[in-house]
Design an enzyme around this catalytic site. Structure first.
Site, mmCIF file in Angstrom:
data_model
loop_
_atom_site.group_PDB
_atom_site.id
_atom_site.type_symbol
_atom_site.label_atom_id
_atom_site.label_comp_id
_atom_site.label_asym_id
_atom_site.label_seq_id
_atom_site.Cartn_x
_atom_site.Cartn_y
_atom_site.Cartn_z
ATOM 1 N N LYS A 2 0.843 -1.200 0.000
ATOM 2 C CA LYS A 2 0.000 0.000 0.000
ATOM 3 C C LYS A 2 0.883 1.257 0.000
ATOM 4 O O LYS A 2 0.597 2.220 -0.716
ATOM 5 C CB LYS A 2 -0.946 -0.035 1.212
ATOM 6 C CG LYS A 2 -2.018 -1.105 1.031
ATOM 7 C CD LYS A 2 -2.744 -1.515 2.308
ATOM 8 C CE LYS A 2 -3.666 -2.701 2.006
ATOM 9 N NZ LYS A 2 -4.270 -3.315 3.188
ATOM 10 N N GLN A 54 -4.339 -1.918 9.523
ATOM 11 C CA GLN A 54 -4.203 -3.222 8.864
ATOM 12 C C GLN A 54 -4.873 -4.320 9.703
ATOM 13 O O GLN A 54 -4.595 -4.484 10.878
ATOM 14 C CB GLN A 54 -2.712 -3.540 8.631
ATOM 15 C CG GLN A 54 -2.462 -4.822 7.864
ATOM 16 C CD GLN A 54 -3.055 -4.820 6.458
ATOM 17 O OE1 GLN A 54 -2.945 -3.858 5.717
ATOM 18 N NE2 GLN A 54 -3.725 -5.911 6.089
ATOM 19 N N ASP A 85 -10.669 3.212 3.909
ATOM 20 C CA ASP A 85 -10.723 1.755 3.707
ATOM 21 C C ASP A 85 -12.144 1.236 3.952
ATOM 22 O O ASP A 85 -12.400 0.039 3.819
ATOM 23 C CB ASP A 85 -9.729 1.088 4.676
ATOM 24 C CG ASP A 85 -9.295 -0.300 4.226
ATOM 25 O OD1 ASP A 85 -9.349 -0.567 3.003
ATOM 26 O OD2 ASP A 85 -8.908 -1.104 5.089
#
Ligand code: NAP
Length: 279
Positions: free
Chosen positions: A54, A98, A121
């Site tokens: 990322k 994450q 996200d």
């Protein structure tokens, strides 16, 4: 006719070129560079790789990534403090925590602490609820990437029967809501579903999001179905059996090179969008 390959890798590359131009324009007109803060708790090798990928994607489009690595023994409160600090930082436009965090941490609580405006996200309940109700919100990156891929290849969605195998908060559930918003008739399957092969046989559009290598068998798939495999396991194996897929499906995502690149691409695109807004 050979099956159409839904090539996420090449679409992600094309989109990156457009994003690079948007980042440049933003910098020229406002002096602002979009920043994605990535938080990794602990040192799980797979998670380290995902965060690195990322960060690399940010670099490719000229964005910045602020990489935060926290020790695996921190507690939920300490993680929340870090997220609040990033929420308050005007130079940060997107926050990625994450998944998964170590088990002793309340991951849902941590996701919910992310400011909706920086939830690039698409992990918060509020973001999910807004997206489901057709309100403005960043979509969960993997299913939103899948929708972009299907649309790019002009796969007809309205009126089709979509079967989503998996109901996780980050993948199966938002996937089902996004397909519903595209006027699909949606069936959601999970570990307690009876007669899974029979339900899969009815799918015009099949989404595999089970997390088990090649769990869905080619023999369960209807001829001509559009097959999307979100799974990724060591050795380049997905959640759907590969053998014979190209002669049954009308279109399918390769593993690797299908869904994975679109997930990262969506995250980056949503961070650029956040950067373009005045926070
Ligand atoms: P997850 O949280 O483990 O969820 C798996 C889902 O599959 C659950 O809803 C579970 O049902 C269901 N399931 C398990 N066994 C089943 C069975 N026998 N029959 C039917 N359903 C069953 O996984 P996830 O995070 O959604 O990820 C799914 C897959 O996508 C994984 O392979 C993961 O690596 C991959 N993934 C890829 C990306 C990417 O960027 N490419 C991103 C995220 C995830 P219950 O709810 O009943 O337990």
């Amino acid at each position: 006719m050979p099956a159409l390959i839904l090539d996420g890798k090449s679409l992600a590359k094309q989109t990156e070129n457009q994003l690079k131009q948007r980042v440049e324009r933003l910098r020229e007109s406002t002096g602002k560079t979009p920043v994605l803060a990535t938080i990794l708790v602990g040192n799980d090798p797979a998670s380290e790789t995902y965060v690195k990928m990322k960060g690399n994607a940010c670099q490719r489009v000229g964005m910045e990534s602020l990489r935060i690595v926290l020790p695996k023994n921190i507690n939920t409160e300490e993680l929340l403090d870090k997220i609040r600090e990033l929420n308050d930082n005007p130079n940060v436009h997107g926050i990625l925590l994450q998944h998964p965090v170590p088990r002793h941490i309340d991951e849902r609580k941590a996701f919910e602490a992310i400011d909706l405006r920086k939830d690039v996200d698409g992990v918060t309940c509020l973001g999910f609820g807004r997206m489901s109700m057709g309100q403005e919100a960043y979509g969960s990156a993997t299913p939103a990437g899948i929708i972009s891929l299907l649309k790019h290849y002009e796969i007809p969605l309205a009126g089709k029967h979509a079967v989503v195998v998996g109901r996780s908060a980050i993948l199966g559930k938002p996937m089902a809501m996004m397909l519903l918003a595209e006027d699909c008739t949606v069936t959601i399957c999970h570990s307690k579903t009876n007669n899974l092969p029979d339900l899969i046989r009815q799918a015009d559009i099949l989404i595999g999001a089970v997390g088990k290598p090649e769990f869905i068998k080619t023999s369960w798939i209807k001829k001509g179905a559009v097959v999307v495999d979100a799974g990724y396991h060591p050795g380049g194996v997905g959640d759907i059996e590969k053998e014979g897929l190209d002669s049954i499906a009308s279109a399918f995502t390769p593993v690797p090179g299908g869904v994975g690149p679109m997930t990262i691409n969506t995250l980056i695109r949503q961070t650029v969008e956040s950067g373009e807004k005045v926070l």
